[in-house]
Design an enzyme around this catalytic site. Structure first.
Site, PDB file in Angstrom:
ATOM      1  N   CYS A  12      42.737  37.441  34.691  1.00  0.00           N
ATOM      2  CA  CYS A  12      44.060  36.928  34.984  1.00  0.00           C
ATOM      3  C   CYS A  12      45.149  37.987  34.916  1.00  0.00           C
ATOM      4  CB  CYS A  12      44.457  35.849  33.974  1.00  0.00           C
ATOM      5  SG  CYS A  12      43.319  34.482  33.912  1.00  0.00           S
ATOM      6  N   GLY A  38      43.337  38.543  39.928  1.00  0.00           N
ATOM      7  CA  GLY A  38      42.794  37.196  40.090  1.00  0.00           C
ATOM      8  C   GLY A  38      43.178  36.632  41.427  1.00  0.00           C
ATOM      9  N   ASN A 112      46.385  35.547  29.665  1.00  0.00           N
ATOM     10  CA  ASN A 112      45.417  36.527  30.160  1.00  0.00           C
ATOM     11  C   ASN A 112      44.538  36.910  28.986  1.00  0.00           C
ATOM     12  OD1 ASN A 112      44.053  38.582  31.525  1.00  0.00           O
ATOM     13  ND2 ASN A 112      45.620  40.089  31.045  1.00  0.00           N
ATOM     14  N   GLY A 113      43.223  36.718  29.140  1.00  0.00           N
ATOM     15  CA  GLY A 113      42.307  37.060  28.046  1.00  0.00           C
ATOM     16  C   GLY A 113      41.292  35.963  27.844  1.00  0.00           C
ATOM     17  N   TYR A 252      38.878  50.780  35.872  1.00  0.00           N
ATOM     18  CA  TYR A 252      38.567  49.960  37.021  1.00  0.00           C
ATOM     19  C   TYR A 252      39.605  48.890  37.384  1.00  0.00           C
ATOM     20  CZ  TYR A 252      35.920  46.387  39.568  1.00  0.00           C
ATOM     21  OH  TYR A 252      35.517  45.459  40.466  1.00  0.00           O
ATOM     22  N   SER A 293      38.824  51.717  43.737  1.00  0.00           N
ATOM     23  CA  SER A 293      39.095  52.143  42.367  1.00  0.00           C
ATOM     24  C   SER A 293      38.433  53.469  41.991  1.00  0.00           C
ATOM     25  CB  SER A 293      38.648  51.050  41.390  1.00  0.00           C
ATOM     26  OG  SER A 293      37.309  50.724  41.638  1.00  0.00           O
ATOM     27  N   ASP A 355      31.358  56.650  41.587  1.00  0.00           N
ATOM     28  CA  ASP A 355      31.734  55.240  41.425  1.00  0.00           C
ATOM     29  C   ASP A 355      32.199  55.048  39.982  1.00  0.00           C
ATOM     30  OD1 ASP A 355      32.189  52.620  42.010  1.00  0.00           O
ATOM     31  OD2 ASP A 355      30.119  52.112  42.505  1.00  0.00           O
ATOM     32  N   CYS A 392      31.221  41.333  27.967  1.00  0.00           N
ATOM     33  CA  CYS A 392      32.588  41.307  27.441  1.00  0.00           C
ATOM     34  C   CYS A 392      32.940  39.868  27.072  1.00  0.00           C
ATOM     35  CB  CYS A 392      33.554  41.803  28.501  1.00  0.00           C
ATOM     36  SG  CYS A 392      35.278  41.623  27.993  1.00  0.00           S
TER      37      CYS A 392
HETATM   38  S1  SF4 Z   1      34.267  44.720  26.115  1.00  0.00           S
HETATM   39 FE1  SF4 Z   1      34.648  46.204  27.801  1.00  0.00          FE
HETATM   40  S2  SF4 Z   1      35.618  44.995  29.423  1.00  0.00           S
HETATM   41 FE2  SF4 Z   1      35.758  43.797  27.517  1.00  0.00          FE
HETATM   42  S3  SF4 Z   1      37.732  44.282  26.623  1.00  0.00           S
HETATM   43 FE3  SF4 Z   1      36.250  45.695  25.714  1.00  0.00          FE
HETATM   44  S4  SF4 Z   1      36.276  47.504  27.062  1.00  0.00           S
HETATM   45 FE4  SF4 Z   1      37.261  45.843  28.172  1.00  0.00          FE
END
Ligand code: SF4
Length: 470
Positions: A12, A38, A112-113, A252, A293, A355, A392
């Site tokens: 988000c 998003g 956001n989160g 990214y 990116s 990449d 994550c």
């Molecule tokens: S786990 Fe990876 S993607 Fe998730 S907040 Fe931490 S660094 Fe960012």
């Protein structure tokens, strides 16, 4: 790399403004600049001092607010949200800002989160009689605020925030005030700016440039900022903070023209590329980056190695959203629709393909094959981040352990699988050094959990992964 192809998706973006006669329009442009965070839904809630008005829907910002819908939004303050939702998720009721009405007034929430204790809190709330209207973890905050025993709203909000665990950048708006809160680890970016007499808040500073606002500062972890017609003041809802900014924002997610903690994202990516060239050199004829990116990292790699940077892959910008579907089959089909090798650049050449990350490996495999079909004699893949081995829990859809190729394969196995001549990743310490965040410690105040498995918060057994939560 293209988000919709890679299988790495931001959850988000949020934008808010207080004290501007064109609050809704400014928020529209702010959200437009955050669209990369998003694409599945968007919403704006405004206040005219007496009541909140909302427009939201599924789709891109310009689709949601077309057909004169902006005319329904009145007042000098607004909060807005762009949302990403994966397979099985989404739905209109989960599009934010969420809006709640009660006898004592209304409340709009944009988040956001991802909360790691949302399930535990939901069970607790339901056992106390709350009826949740959405499947989003964001709604939990509204119920906790409502149930808090404190009289003043700011105390109720502080009390509620202290019960949350995980990643959150919240914008909360009532008829008469706006509150801005960031989790104790500051996992997601959130900045404060000024536009004439109005205050603006956004997930990324690129939104300030787009609306003509000036950056003031980043919101601090554990901070609750309160903005109303009397101005702005700041409080803390916790003193126990430890910065752990998501490092994937640099690698990214964020736009290259955004700054996070004072570091420009493009510059950070270029440094990642330079560091990668230092750690994983190779003899080759051209360096190319996977758009969009990875271009900055590829430029950095080329600069340090002395191998010329060339546009070996181009992105087709005119593929409709029909192909941006978060399902594996369409994602794979989408690679060919979205990327093309430039034969004139790669034919007969030894190519370094830079990449930013490898998630499942399927997209990398297709791009390597594409380059070979276009005549590249060698393809050396260089990744400007360490291998992603862990999911994550903080709002980025990085898939489960099973889907992450690096969690079960060695680098050599991955190389074979994607069909590259050589494959190298950046080391975690090289990554920290390259981004050069202004914090001391092993990670420079960054979260690196998807690479290292060291999560900055407690993870609960029933923590819902972002792509499972809807
Ligand atoms: S786990 Fe990876 S993607 Fe998730 S907040 Fe931490 S660094 Fe960012």
């Amino acid at each position: 790399m293209l988000a919709e192809l890679k299988g790495l998706n931001e959850e988000c973006g949020v934008f808010g403004i207080w004290g501007h006669p064109e609050a809704a329009q400014i928020t529209y442009y702010g959200l437009h600049s955050l669209q990369h965070r998003g694409q599945e839904g968007a919403g704006i809630v405004t206040t005219d001092g007496e009541k909140l008005s909302a427009v939201k829907g599924e789709g891109l910002v310009n689709e949601v607010f077309g057909n004169g819908k902006m005319n329904d939004l009145h007042g000098k303050a607004a909060i807005g949200h762009v949302r990403y939702a994966t397979a099985g998720g989404g739905g209109y009721e989960n599009v934010q800002p969420l809006l709640f009405h009660s006898q004592t007034g209304s409340l709009a929430l944009a988040h956001n989160g991802n909360l790691v204790n949302a399930n535990a809190l939901k069970h607790q709330l339901e056992s106390m009689g709350s009826i949740l209207q959405t499947t989003s973890d964001t709604e939990v905050l509204a119920h906790l605020i409502k149930r808090s025993g404190y009289t003043l709203l700011k105390d109720r909000v502080k009390n509620a925030l202290s019960m949350l665990k995980g990643a959150y950048a919240f914008l909360i708006m009532t008829e008469t005030e706006m509150m801005v809160a960031l989790d104790p680890n500051g996992l997601r970016p959130l900045s404060l700016g000024k536009l004439n007499d109005a205050y603006v808040v956004a997930s990324e500073t690129c939104a300030f440039d787009v609306v003509g606002a000036t950056f003031i500062r980043d919101i601090e972890p554990g901070e609750l900022l309160i903005i109303d017609n009397g101005g702005l003041h700041t409080e803390r809802f916790t003193m126990h903070t430890q910065r752990a900014m998501c490092s994937m924002e640099y690698i990214y997610f964020s736009r290259p023209d955004s700054n996070i903690d004072g570091i420009n994202v493009h510059t950070a990516r270029k440094s990642l590329g330079k560091q990668l060239a230092m750690e994983a050199p190779i003899e080759a004829d051209v360096v190319t980056g996977v758009p969009d990116s990875s271009i900055s990292a590829a430029i950095g790699y080329a600069e340090f190695s002395g191998i010329p940077y060339e546009l070996g892959l181009i992105k087709n910008r005119y593929v409709g959203r029909t192909f941006i579907q978060p399902s594996q089959s369409l994602r794979e089909q989408g690679v060919k629709m979205k990327l093309s090798p430039v034969r004139g650049v790669v034919e007969g050449k030894r190519v370094v393909m830079v990449d930013d990350s490898i998630v499942r490996g399927t997209t990398s495999k297709r791009i390597v094959r594409m380059l070979r079909e276009a005549g590249a004699t060698e393809v050396h893949v260089r990744i400007s981040s360490p291998p992603i081995k862990n999911p994550c829990f903080y709002g980025i859809d990085t898939s489960t352990h099973e889907e992450l190729i690096a969690s079960s394969h060695s680098i050599e196995e991955m190389r074979e699988l994607i069909g590259a001549d050589t494959l190298s990743f950046l080391t975690p310490s090289g990554m920290v050094e390259a981004i050069a965040r202004p914090y001391e410690g092993e990670t420079g105040g960054a979260c690196m959990a998807c690479f290292t498995g060291k999560y900055p918060t407690e993870i609960f057994p029933d923590t819902v992964l972002p792509h499972e939560k809807c």
